[in-house]
Write an enzyme that holds these catalytic residues in place. Sequence first.
Site, mmCIF file in Angstrom:
data_model
loop_
_atom_site.group_PDB
_atom_site.id
_atom_site.type_symbol
_atom_site.label_atom_id
_atom_site.label_comp_id
_atom_site.label_asym_id
_atom_site.label_seq_id
_atom_site.Cartn_x
_atom_site.Cartn_y
_atom_site.Cartn_z
ATOM 1 N N CYS A 38 0.818 -1.216 0.000
ATOM 2 C CA CYS A 38 0.000 0.000 0.000
ATOM 3 C C CYS A 38 0.854 1.270 0.000
ATOM 4 O O CYS A 38 1.528 1.555 0.988
ATOM 5 C CB CYS A 38 -0.910 -0.053 1.230
ATOM 6 S SG CYS A 38 -1.670 1.498 1.686
ATOM 7 N N CYS A 41 0.063 3.712 2.836
ATOM 8 C CA CYS A 41 0.579 3.241 4.128
ATOM 9 C C CYS A 41 2.045 3.643 4.280
ATOM 10 O O CYS A 41 2.471 4.106 5.349
ATOM 11 C CB CYS A 41 0.450 1.725 4.235
ATOM 12 S SG CYS A 41 -1.262 1.141 4.109
#
Length: 113
Positions: A38, A41
């Site tokens: 991600c 993230c």
Amino acid sequence: MVSKESEYLMKTITTAEQFNEIINGNQKVLVKFYAGWCPDCTRMNMFIDPIIEEYNQFDWYELNRDELPEIADKYDVMGIPSLLIFQNGEKLAHLHSANAKTPQQVTEFLSAQ
């Protein structure tokens, strides 16, 4: 190169049993749901350390939603990163991924708790 320091400030949850034990305590805990693939993230990891230090009334944890998808499903974590606050086994607050893109969004969420 991405700093790995946030891994030291945030403890990692690796099992459902550990997760349940952590969220059922009297202390407010914050769990960041993330995944290794991600990009948002990774971006959050770049700005989260000073926020963790400022909001140290929470115990901070992270959980890889791909390793424990049943927990993510149970608590309606549809996007990542998401920040959830728990106390005494209850979800008190949820910062959804769409609103967790900047340090300001994260600090506004935490200040409201």
